[in-house]
Scaffold this active site. Structure first.
Site: not given
Lengths: 316, 316
Positions: A16-17, A217, A219, A250, A261
């Site tokens: 998903r992410d 979560h 990043h 990316c 992530n």
């Protein structure tokens, strides 16, 4: 403090992410193949898609198809994301989504305005409706997602106290409706966290809610994700999201300012090497990351998949 | 333990450890331009080249020329690497190298054999000769480099006790010659360190040598470099090597198994955001990393240079 947990639970959010910002849109068949590979590597919770506007996020337009054709692996929970009641209705309608009762808040006024054209207060006004909808779907509303919990590119630092007061407000709304808050997922959406901020945030939250589960979560926008995870692990945090290959923005594909992530297999490797059990078959997860890289057709930032697992682990 | 230092000292090793594995060999002019940019960003110690076999490492073949034409910036120390007496003689002959009196050991028998066709014992046999040579050059032999201090791809884990006993043996040799050991630089040459190993290693070394300066040379082979640095910072470690852009084995350029150094500007960013002064002008160091990326012609793994510094820092 150095109080490493014995085990951690990693949720894979790459499908998903990770995929949602990729210029290459994977086919439903490719997504199903990737989901199989992730499940076969021992990951027990996977975010497999999102029920959002397909015009805004065409990469997720086939989420219904993904869930309809899902080859469920025993013991694996398949999650999805929704941001409005229409999205939740779609998730319910497809019938194979493992629903969670998550309230989604944002700690930055500028970010929530930008994303949803609403204020934090307006978000709160919807909470009773969300609670009612979850209950109607047979799900306990008991968890809270907090985006931009550490800082915001459009607003700056997010003070710990603001996050604490938002959590308290959400908890009060849940309690008033007869529910209890069990988990808060703190999202470092724009990569502002440092180990020191993580430490202060978790320390303050723990002081106030000793029994609340805290999930991170993270990043890796500015290279601190693994150090942030380490600071949390040292405080006994046991739940993290991650993305195979470090997918999710990316920097090598020219997505200016996008944020990958934390890489699931790199985090799992670090945990396992420190004696923290993940339940994950590392060589198999590395293969899943390599599969994703090959499907997307560009290098992804994951390190273990390039540097290699330790020889003794491969031999074991 | 969470005992962050107030300041750190970062040595830039990109022009040596970073460039030595690149397929594109920079010209001497390019290297000088890069060295200028690094110095102008406030870095106070730079490893500018190595006096090794130019056939084995053609990227460093112009190290004499680099040092001969060096535009020295005030307050900057310009280091070089040598691995045998011939290399030291070359460094002395060029006249502009800031010599340090470093003994170079390796903690892995398999690795030192592979690299130099000698055993650890044979390395020790040379120590009196090294001490004499440094003294003849007017340099105090007082620091020790320990390669493969955390593990070795060809041998496996390197126990903390082995490192401690090698350091003790080197210290005894220095004491016998009337010198004192002031610093040990532990190099995670093949990326085996985890935060837990860092903690145990530093804890054990500190117990035995409370006044010894410990420096870390970290590689990000398996994604743990920033977390390892964090574990060391939390124990008050103040000296690190780093490489702009994370140069030093770019996994994106197909160097199988090669290991990038920890990225200097990412580490400096994390330190500054936690209130640890680096003396570095972050936007200027990011520009130096971008210059290196542009000269090399392929994406480098540094994160801050892609994800961007925090807006408030740019505005400041």
């Amino acid at each position: 403090m150095w109080d490493l947990p014995k085990t951690v639970h990693l949720m894979e959010v790459g499908p998903r992410d990770g995929l949602q910002i990729e210029p290459t849109i994977l086919t439903t068949d490719q997504k199903l193949e990737l989901l199989d590979a992730i499940a076969e590597a021992g990951v027990r919770e996977i975010e497999a898609g999102s029920f959002v506007n397909p015009k805004a996020v065409p990469q997720m337009a086939d989420t219904e198809a993904v869930f309809r054709r899902l080859r469920r692996h025993p013991g694996v929970t398949y999650r999805a994301l929704w941001l409005n009641p229409r999205g939740l209705d779609r998730a319910i309608a497809v019938g194979t989504v493992d629903l969670d009762g998550r309230l989604q808040l944002t700690a930055s006024e500028a970010f929530v305005k930008r994303n949803t054209n609403r204020s934090i207060d307006e978000t709160f006004a919807d909470v009773p409706d969300w609670i009612a909808r979850y209950r109607a779907a047979g799900v306990a509303p008991d968890c809270l997602g907090m985006m931009a919990a550490f800082g915001c590119n459009f607003e700056g630092d997010v003070p710990v106290d603001r996050v604490v007061s938002l959590v308290a407000r959400a908890e009060a709304a849940l309690l008033a409706a007869g529910s209890a808050l069990k988990q808060v997922a703190l999202a470092d959406t724009m990569g502002w966290a440092t180990p020191d901020r993580i430490r202060r945030m978790i320390g303050t939250m723990r002081d106030r809610w000793p029994d609340l589960s805290i999930k991170l979560h993270l990043h890796d926008t500015r290279g601190t994700a693994m150090a942030n995870a380490m600071a949390a692990l040292a405080m006994g945090v046991r739940e993290f999201d991650g993305s195979i290959g470090g997918l999710g923005g990316c920097p090598f594909a020219g997505h200016k300012g996008a944020a990958g992530n934390i890489c699931t297999e790199d985090l799992a490797y670090m945990c396992e090497e420190m004696g923290i059990a993940t339940g994950i078959d590392l060589p198999a997860l590395v293969r899943a990351a390599q599969m994703a890289e090959s499907m997307l057709g560009h290098p992804v930032p994951g390190k273990v998949m390039k540097g290699g697992l330790l020889p003794r682990r491969l031999a074991a």
